[in-house]
Design a protein around this motif. Sequence first.
Motif, PDB file in Angstrom:
ATOM      1  N   THR A 132       0.887  -1.101  -0.016  1.00  0.00           N
ATOM      2  CA  THR A 132      -0.047   0.076   0.067  1.00  0.00           C
ATOM      3  C   THR A 132       0.792   1.160  -0.119  1.00  0.00           C
ATOM      4  N   THR A 133       2.037   1.113   0.661  1.00  0.00           N
ATOM      5  CA  THR A 133       2.814   2.350   0.806  1.00  0.00           C
ATOM      6  C   THR A 133       3.478   2.533  -0.418  1.00  0.00           C
ATOM      7  N   ALA A 134       3.888   1.426  -1.267  1.00  0.00           N
ATOM      8  CA  ALA A 134       4.343   1.551  -2.607  1.00  0.00           C
ATOM      9  C   ALA A 134       3.699   2.058  -3.691  1.00  0.00           C
TER      10      ALA A 134
ATOM     11  N   SER B 142       1.564  17.417 -12.532  1.00  0.00           N
ATOM     12  CA  SER B 142       1.139  18.735 -12.207  1.00  0.00           C
ATOM     13  C   SER B 142       2.221  19.650 -12.658  1.00  0.00           C
ATOM     14  N   GLN B 143       3.435  19.044 -12.895  1.00  0.00           N
ATOM     15  CA  GLN B 143       4.429  20.150 -13.104  1.00  0.00           C
ATOM     16  C   GLN B 143       4.508  20.177 -14.834  1.00  0.00           C
TER      17      GLN B 143
ATOM     18  N   LEU C 218       4.080   5.774  -5.561  1.00  0.00           N
ATOM     19  CA  LEU C 218       4.213   5.661  -7.074  1.00  0.00           C
ATOM     20  C   LEU C 218       3.021   6.570  -7.377  1.00  0.00           C
ATOM     21  N   PHE C 219       1.748   6.464  -6.964  1.00  0.00           N
ATOM     22  CA  PHE C 219       0.744   7.461  -7.116  1.00  0.00           C
ATOM     23  C   PHE C 219       0.850   8.869  -6.948  1.00  0.00           C
ATOM     24  N   LEU C 220       1.687   9.415  -5.802  1.00  0.00           N
ATOM     25  CA  LEU C 220       2.043  10.607  -5.566  1.00  0.00           C
ATOM     26  C   LEU C 220       2.930  11.032  -6.479  1.00  0.00           C
TER      27      LEU C 220
END
Length: 174
Positions: free
Chosen positions: A156-158, A171-172, A162-164
């Motif tokens: 879940t952390t991975a 967004s950049q 990856l999503f973030l």
Amino acid sequence: MNAGARANDRMRTGPAVPGAVLQLLLVVVAAGGAVLLIPVAGWQFIVVGTALLGMRFPQSLGGWLSILCLAIGMLMADPGIWQAMVAVAVAHIMCALCTLLPLVPWRGRVVLRALRPSLYRLLAVQAVAQPLTAAAMLVQREDGFRLAALAGAVATTAFAVLFLLRTRVRSQHP
């Protein structure tokens, strides 16, 4: 035509591999997966045979049938954790190759740079799928619930990281 005009007739694309390499890679991955994961020789031949059919005639969906035969062949043995994880990776690699085969002619060439997005997708999915596969296999063991919870937390952390990262990159670039 002068020499300057002939020089414009060429296009430089960078390193490329023959289409036959991708076609043969399906059979090599299927054969490796069959030998590692299936205990019955007959099912190993069926997996390789259907992969050959999928390589020669991609429209026949033989490569996809090879993935199904690999899964059925694995049911004949009690797979361990490593076997399940290898099966997930092999099936996903075969799936990616089966998707590319109808698009790449046998005598054609594929620029390696064009395969990069497919490779990134493959690695991203495997980064999530492998810990989840390990967690699912650990839950089946007697002492596996605690280890499965840990593996699930890591997966879940991975996925969140990856999503973030993907959201940040998008967004950049407006």
